[in-house]
Design a protein around this motif. Structure first.
Motif, PDB file in Angstrom:
ATOM      1  N   THR A  46       0.813  -1.320   0.062  1.00 37.20           N
ATOM      2  CA  THR A  46      -0.151   0.131   0.032  1.00 37.20           C
ATOM      3  C   THR A  46       0.762   1.247  -0.010  1.00 37.20           C
ATOM      4  N   LEU A  47       2.136   1.187   0.704  1.00 36.82           N
ATOM      5  CA  LEU A  47       2.773   2.207   0.818  1.00 36.82           C
ATOM      6  C   LEU A  47       3.435   2.674  -0.478  1.00 36.82           C
ATOM      7  N   ALA A  48       3.969   1.493  -1.109  1.00 32.51           N
ATOM      8  CA  ALA A  48       4.354   1.559  -2.588  1.00 32.51           C
ATOM      9  C   ALA A  48       3.678   2.188  -3.519  1.00 32.51           C
ATOM     10  N   ALA A  49       2.253   1.759  -3.470  1.00 31.46           N
ATOM     11  CA  ALA A  49       0.928   1.936  -4.220  1.00 31.46           C
ATOM     12  C   ALA A  49       0.739   3.404  -4.479  1.00 31.46           C
ATOM     13  N   ASN A  50       0.738   3.996  -3.124  1.00 32.59           N
ATOM     14  CA  ASN A  50       0.520   5.510  -2.863  1.00 32.59           C
ATOM     15  C   ASN A  50       1.795   6.362  -2.963  1.00 32.59           C
ATOM     16  N   PHE A  51       2.832   5.710  -3.108  1.00 26.31           N
ATOM     17  CA  PHE A  51       3.955   6.384  -3.504  1.00 26.31           C
ATOM     18  C   PHE A  51       3.870   6.638  -5.017  1.00 26.31           C
ATOM     19  N   MET A  52       3.504   5.434  -5.700  1.00 24.23           N
ATOM     20  CA  MET A  52       3.538   5.526  -7.215  1.00 24.23           C
ATOM     21  C   MET A  52       2.661   6.755  -7.666  1.00 24.23           C
ATOM     22  N   LEU A  53       1.463   6.804  -6.964  1.00 22.05           N
ATOM     23  CA  LEU A  53       0.555   8.045  -7.317  1.00 22.05           C
ATOM     24  C   LEU A  53       1.161   9.295  -6.989  1.00 22.05           C
ATOM     25  N   ARG A  54       2.048   9.559  -6.102  1.00 21.54           N
ATOM     26  CA  ARG A  54       2.761  10.773  -5.953  1.00 21.54           C
ATOM     27  C   ARG A  54       3.607  10.944  -6.913  1.00 21.54           C
ATOM     28  N   LEU A  55       4.366   9.958  -7.485  1.00 21.36           N
ATOM     29  CA  LEU A  55       5.323  10.031  -8.351  1.00 21.36           C
ATOM     30  C   LEU A  55       4.748  10.397  -9.919  1.00 21.36           C
ATOM     31  N   ARG A  56       3.460   9.820  -9.919  1.00 21.62           N
ATOM     32  CA  ARG A  56       2.729  10.015 -11.286  1.00 21.62           C
ATOM     33  C   ARG A  56       2.559  11.632 -11.264  1.00 21.62           C
ATOM     34  N   GLU A  57       1.953  12.070  -9.890  1.00 22.40           N
ATOM     35  CA  GLU A  57       1.632  13.493  -9.915  1.00 22.40           C
ATOM     36  C   GLU A  57       2.869  14.311 -10.094  1.00 22.40           C
ATOM     37  N   ILE A  97       7.191   3.137 -18.028  1.00 25.63           N
ATOM     38  CA  ILE A  97       5.711   3.179 -18.043  1.00 25.63           C
ATOM     39  C   ILE A  97       5.198   4.734 -18.067  1.00 25.63           C
ATOM     40  N   LYS A  98       4.407   4.862 -18.860  1.00 22.99           N
ATOM     41  CA  LYS A  98       3.682   6.067 -19.110  1.00 22.99           C
ATOM     42  C   LYS A  98       2.378   6.082 -18.577  1.00 22.99           C
ATOM     43  N   PRO A  99       2.415   6.655 -17.372  1.00 15.26           N
ATOM     44  CA  PRO A  99       0.999   6.880 -16.615  1.00 15.26           C
ATOM     45  C   PRO A  99      -0.078   7.859 -17.571  1.00 15.26           C
ATOM     46  N   THR A 100      -1.346   7.277 -17.697  1.00 15.44           N
ATOM     47  CA  THR A 100      -2.180   8.071 -18.294  1.00 15.44           C
ATOM     48  C   THR A 100      -3.099   8.823 -17.256  1.00 15.44           C
ATOM     49  N   GLY A 101      -2.973   8.702 -16.004  1.00 13.65           N
ATOM     50  CA  GLY A 101      -3.705   9.423 -14.918  1.00 13.65           C
ATOM     51  C   GLY A 101      -4.869   8.573 -14.433  1.00 13.65           C
ATOM     52  N   ASP A 102      -5.431   7.709 -15.038  1.00 13.60           N
ATOM     53  CA  ASP A 102      -6.404   6.628 -14.746  1.00 13.60           C
ATOM     54  C   ASP A 102      -6.122   5.503 -13.820  1.00 13.60           C
ATOM     55  N   GLU A 103      -4.925   5.067 -13.857  1.00 11.32           N
ATOM     56  CA  GLU A 103      -4.658   3.916 -12.919  1.00 11.32           C
ATOM     57  C   GLU A 103      -4.564   4.155 -11.695  1.00 11.32           C
ATOM     58  N   ASN A 104      -4.962   3.059 -10.815  1.00 11.05           N
ATOM     59  CA  ASN A 104      -4.814   3.251  -9.282  1.00 11.05           C
ATOM     60  C   ASN A 104      -3.330   2.955  -9.109  1.00 11.05           C
ATOM     61  N   GLY A 105      -2.440   3.175  -7.711  1.00  9.38           N
ATOM     62  CA  GLY A 105      -1.413   2.765  -7.443  1.00  9.38           C
ATOM     63  C   GLY A 105      -0.962   1.405  -7.840  1.00  9.38           C
TER      64      GLY A 105
END
Length: 272
Positions: A194-205, A217-225
């Protein structure tokens, strides 16, 4: 806490307070009780580990702290970057007091400062670099510094080291996660996936380019962590069985690679 009581008992002995923050997370690594504990003493903010932080963002933080009337120094204690600026910064911070001593014929009177910081912010390494010797106990585990010790760091300048202090409850889950990601607290107190998934979202932002350059990987903005973790695991070939990827391994890899600086110089907070 015992550490806070010790600070309160000794704050009257010092002329100024030096607070070490992690340059990647200055807000999260700032103890919320610092204003009360510092008791109105002049303060010098040390943005440590600046070599791991985004330099442009660190400049924004330095400006923000100066706008609050605080002196600021950017350092990387491990490499020694910025350390030579510490003693001049303290003397500049206390220039009025030194001038007052001079007027009173007490020019030889020394200065005393207290250094504060949450566990594992690099405080012991910083003190050792400043003092030029192994003056403070240091270790890899959060909270290894214990007890009180005065350390002479320059002619007429002594520093009081204190145990790392950390508030008993985090202001938010987000603060706790950033402390865990940067290793200020043990990451195993939280679920690492969960920590890494939320960190992924922060990196995407904040740094989507880091995800592309490191994990392809190229995030589209629609993926969850968790979906981002799975995409990265797929790129790395972390296969558990046919069509199933090792999310746990990818979570550990992501956190380890950030901690070691392999993702680049990334700051996780911006000034408001």
């Amino acid at each position: 806490t015992k550490a806070q009581r010790m600070i309160e008992e000794n704050i009257g002995l010092v002329d100024a307070v030096c607070e070490l923050l992690d340059a990647r997370i200055p807000r999260a690594s700032c103890n919320p009780d610092i204003d009360r504990l510092a008791a109105g003493k002049p303060r010098l903010v040390i943005l440590n580990r600046c070599d791991l932080a985004d330099p442009a963002v660190t400049k924004l933080w330095s400006a923000a702290f100066r706008d609050q009337g605080l002196a600021v120094l950017e350092t990387d204690a491990r490499s020694g970057k910025g350390i030579n600026g510490f003693v001049p910064a303290v003397r500049a911070l206390l220039a009025d007091k030194l001038a007052d001593y001079e007027r009173k014929g007490q020019s030889g009177r020394g200065l005393k400062i207290m250094v504060l910081g949450i566990p594992n912010v690099g405080k012991s390494t910083f003190i050792n670099k400043v003092a030029g010797r192994k003056a403070a106990a240091a270790g890899d585990k959060p909270g290894v510094t214990r007890g009180r010790q005065w350390i002479n760091i320059d002619r007429g300048l002594d520093m009081l080291d204190t145990p790392g202090i950390l508030w008993p409850k985090f202001d938010s889950q987000e603060v706790g996660e950033m402390l865990a990601v940067t290793n200020a607290i043990k990451s195993d107190v939280l679920d690492r996936e969960t920590l890494a998934a939320n960190f992924m979202l922060r990196l995407r932002e904040l740094y989507p380019e880091a995800l592309e350059s490191r994990y392809g990987i190229k995030p589209t903005g629609d993926e969850n962590g968790f979906e981002l973790l799975e995409l990265a695991a797929k790129r790395r070939g972390f296969l558990v069985s046919r069509g199933e990827y090792d999310i746990e391994r990818m979570a550990n890899t992501l956190l380890d690679e950030y901690h070691s600086g392999k993702l680049g110089r990334l700051s996780l907070e911006r000034p408001e």
